[in-house]
Motif scaffolding. Sequence first.
Motif, PDB file in Angstrom:
ATOM      1  N   GLU A  65      48.044  50.249  28.668  1.00 32.78           N
ATOM      2  CA  GLU A  65      47.115  50.750  27.649  1.00 32.78           C
ATOM      3  C   GLU A  65      45.673  50.519  28.066  1.00 32.78           C
ATOM      4  O   GLU A  65      45.342  49.504  28.670  1.00 32.78           O
ATOM      5  N   THR A 138      45.442  40.999  25.510  1.00 35.27           N
ATOM      6  CA  THR A 138      44.362  40.409  24.718  1.00 35.27           C
ATOM      7  C   THR A 138      42.991  40.927  25.128  1.00 35.27           C
ATOM      8  O   THR A 138      42.003  40.597  24.494  1.00 35.27           O
ATOM      9  N   SER A 139      42.943  41.686  26.218  1.00 35.78           N
ATOM     10  CA  SER A 139      41.636  42.123  26.680  1.00 35.78           C
ATOM     11  C   SER A 139      41.096  43.192  25.716  1.00 35.78           C
ATOM     12  O   SER A 139      41.848  43.705  24.914  1.00 35.78           O
ATOM     13  N   ARG A 156      36.583  34.942  24.434  1.00 36.72           N
ATOM     14  CA  ARG A 156      37.762  34.741  25.266  1.00 36.72           C
ATOM     15  C   ARG A 156      38.706  33.689  24.685  1.00 36.72           C
ATOM     16  O   ARG A 156      39.911  33.882  24.604  1.00 36.72           O
ATOM     17  N   TYR A 160      43.602  34.437  22.670  1.00 41.69           N
ATOM     18  CA  TYR A 160      45.006  34.011  22.723  1.00 41.69           C
ATOM     19  C   TYR A 160      45.441  33.306  21.434  1.00 41.69           C
ATOM     20  O   TYR A 160      46.602  33.355  21.077  1.00 41.69           O
ATOM     21  N   ALA A 217      51.118  39.668  29.739  1.00 42.45           N
ATOM     22  CA  ALA A 217      50.553  40.049  31.041  1.00 42.45           C
ATOM     23  C   ALA A 217      49.169  39.480  31.264  1.00 42.45           C
ATOM     24  O   ALA A 217      48.244  40.188  31.575  1.00 42.45           O
ATOM     25  N   ASP A 219      46.957  36.049  33.130  1.00 40.20           N
ATOM     26  CA  ASP A 219      47.221  35.125  34.222  1.00 40.20           C
ATOM     27  C   ASP A 219      46.536  33.769  34.096  1.00 40.20           C
ATOM     28  O   ASP A 219      46.828  32.838  34.838  1.00 40.20           O
ATOM     29  N   SER A 220      45.597  33.642  33.156  1.00 38.81           N
ATOM     30  CA  SER A 220      44.890  32.365  33.014  1.00 38.81           C
ATOM     31  C   SER A 220      45.875  31.302  32.557  1.00 38.81           C
ATOM     32  O   SER A 220      47.016  31.602  32.170  1.00 38.81           O
ATOM     33  N   ARG A 237      50.934  39.982  38.476  1.00 39.05           N
ATOM     34  CA  ARG A 237      50.466  40.627  39.701  1.00 39.05           C
ATOM     35  C   ARG A 237      50.898  39.863  40.941  1.00 39.05           C
ATOM     36  O   ARG A 237      50.632  40.288  42.039  1.00 39.05           O
TER      37      ARG A 237
HETATM   38  C1  LIG Z   1      49.902  42.679  35.445  1.00 43.24           C
HETATM   39  C2  LIG Z   1      48.899  42.838  34.338  1.00 43.24           C
HETATM   40  C3  LIG Z   1      48.854  44.021  33.614  1.00 43.24           C
HETATM   41  C4  LIG Z   1      47.937  44.197  32.575  1.00 43.24           C
HETATM   42  N1  LIG Z   1      47.915  45.367  31.876  1.00 43.24           N
HETATM   43  C5  LIG Z   1      47.015  45.537  30.875  1.00 43.24           C
HETATM   44  C6  LIG Z   1      46.955  46.759  30.132  1.00 43.24           C
HETATM   45  O1  LIG Z   1      47.706  47.696  30.368  1.00 43.24           O
HETATM   46  N2  LIG Z   1      46.032  46.878  29.152  1.00 43.24           N
HETATM   47  C7  LIG Z   1      45.161  45.872  28.856  1.00 43.24           C
HETATM   48  O2  LIG Z   1      44.355  46.033  27.950  1.00 43.24           O
HETATM   49  N3  LIG Z   1      45.195  44.705  29.532  1.00 43.24           N
HETATM   50  C8  LIG Z   1      46.083  44.522  30.536  1.00 43.24           C
HETATM   51  N4  LIG Z   1      46.104  43.344  31.227  1.00 43.24           N
HETATM   52  C9  LIG Z   1      45.136  42.279  30.845  1.00 43.24           C
HETATM   53  C10 LIG Z   1      45.792  41.100  30.191  1.00 43.24           C
HETATM   54  O3  LIG Z   1      46.548  41.413  29.109  1.00 43.24           O
HETATM   55  C11 LIG Z   1      44.809  40.011  29.786  1.00 43.24           C
HETATM   56  O4  LIG Z   1      44.185  40.338  28.619  1.00 43.24           O
HETATM   57  C12 LIG Z   1      43.780  39.757  30.808  1.00 43.24           C
HETATM   58  O5  LIG Z   1      44.418  39.568  32.049  1.00 43.24           O
HETATM   59  C13 LIG Z   1      42.969  38.527  30.456  1.00 43.24           C
HETATM   60  O6  LIG Z   1      43.809  37.448  30.241  1.00 43.24           O
HETATM   61  P1  LIG Z   1      43.948  36.286  31.273  1.00 43.24           P
HETATM   62  O7  LIG Z   1      42.613  35.640  31.311  1.00 43.24           O
HETATM   63  O8  LIG Z   1      45.002  35.380  30.718  1.00 43.24           O
HETATM   64  O9  LIG Z   1      44.352  36.876  32.583  1.00 43.24           O
HETATM   65  C14 LIG Z   1      47.034  43.157  32.271  1.00 43.24           C
HETATM   66  C15 LIG Z   1      47.081  41.964  33.005  1.00 43.24           C
HETATM   67  C16 LIG Z   1      47.991  41.794  34.019  1.00 43.24           C
HETATM   68  C17 LIG Z   1      47.993  40.480  34.767  1.00 43.24           C
END
Ligand SMILES: Cc1cc2nc3c(=O)[nH]c(=O)nc-3n(C[C@H](O)[C@H](O)[C@H](O)COP(=O)(O)O)c2cc1C
Length: 442
Positions: A65, A138-139, A156, A160, A217, A219-220, A237
């Motif tokens: 998305e 969550t982005s 940020r 979560y 999805a 990674d933090s 990833r």
């Molecule tokens: C493999 C992968 C796929 C993701 N796909 C989407 C997506 O389709 N749409 C979206 O808004 N964010 C996507 N994200 C972002 C995450 O949901 C997350 O909000 C972002 O990585 C920040 O969180 P973090 O700091 O825990 O990594 C993706 C992240 C990863 C690692």
Amino acid sequence: MTDTSGTPRTSRKSIHLAAHFPGVNNTTVWSASPRALGSQIDFASFTHLAQTAERGLFDFFFLAEGLRLREHQGRVHDLDVLGRPEAITVLSALAAVTERLGLAATVNATFNEPYELARRLASLDHLSGGRAAWNVVTSSDAFTGENFRRGGFLDRADRYTRAAEFVATARELWDSWPPGAERARAGAFAHHGHHFDIEGRFSVERGPQGHPVVIQAGDSSEGREFAAATADIVFTRHGTLEAGRQFYADVKGRLAAHGRRPEDLKIMPGVTFVLGDTAAEAQEKAAEIRHQQISPQTALLTLEQIWGVDLSRYDPDGPLPDIEPDYDAQLSQGRVRHADPRAVVASWRALAEEKGLSIRQTVIEATGRQSFIGTPAAVADEMDTFVQTDAADGFILIPHLTPGGLDDFVEQVVPLLQERGSFRTRYTGSTLRAHLGLAQPS
Ligand SMILES: Cc1cc2nc3c(=O)[nH]c(=O)nc-3n(C[C@H](O)[C@H](O)[C@H](O)COP(=O)(O)O)c2cc1C
């Protein structure tokens, strides 16, 4: 071989497979190939990929998305696929043309409300006979938030906590219709929390899976903790053997603290693949695909995203710019940033210098995520090794052709995985939870 608790493992792990419909990134190669005559909005394209995945007995079909069109230097970024339809709507239509395949939608926890989303997911679970899944993301940022006209977004740290409360609340809503409940009490709920303070009656009966499958999805450390506490699947990833094993051990190691077992959470990296009749042919094909994915304009733009500086006067076939990046400038908006740009600049400079690479060659080499390249036998072998040695529980396959990019894999690799006893030869259950071997929530 041992599992993460050190107990000897006696049986082979079964590989889980999912199909990712190529989204907005430069994954898709729009060429004249008859296997790439689809589009990102044409229903026939979705149908083709989903039905191929189901023919291959895949666990699920996956849609990402993006909630705002990406921009670069104030203009819509149109080097990649531009825009895409809403995931649950697409999956509802696919439910009618597939029978067993799980249907996973990425839906943001920051820009939705639990009642509305829980209702849509429960509806999809009913209409598909228990095949719905939700990838909780969550982005992203204030730029995305502008589309929602309610003061943008969340810090940020809060994203979560909202996501965790969102999933918990959705589960309360799904549970508000206990099996065999008196009609008079159906759907009654009350949730008084920090992010949501809601009370009323939920309008959709519990779906066949009880709770749709939850995917995470991010990674933090917060993301991994959220996954360990809440998710059924992690989409990651980390697609190389070493990084995969580290991630796997880290996330599985977090489960016990939440009263969960390693098998309660499946880890599935997003991976690409290129098949050839010989190893050399596959490598050649892979190089050609990378070349098509990173056009001269894409190479420059990728660099500008990291440098934060207009680089249009540079030659993509020339050396990396020696000017200093502007780390505070944001030329691009709407793309999730995954790495510290300072570290990226340093490593790209080192790479270009060491190998004498041009801008385009550096981007091709540094952003390559091609995971499995080789003959069908070599690819089956390598994938199986990943799973049997705990670098993954399976894979979310990202083909580079739309919509025919999975055809060869299903025809040539799946039978080899089946011969090894690592992949199902038929669906034994009808719900996504059954495919994944996950317990039904009580
Ligand atoms: C493999 C992968 C796929 C993701 N796909 C989407 C997506 O389709 N749409 C979206 O808004 N964010 C996507 N994200 C972002 C995450 O949901 C997350 O909000 C972002 O990585 C920040 O969180 P973090 O700091 O825990 O990594 C993706 C992240 C990863 C690692």
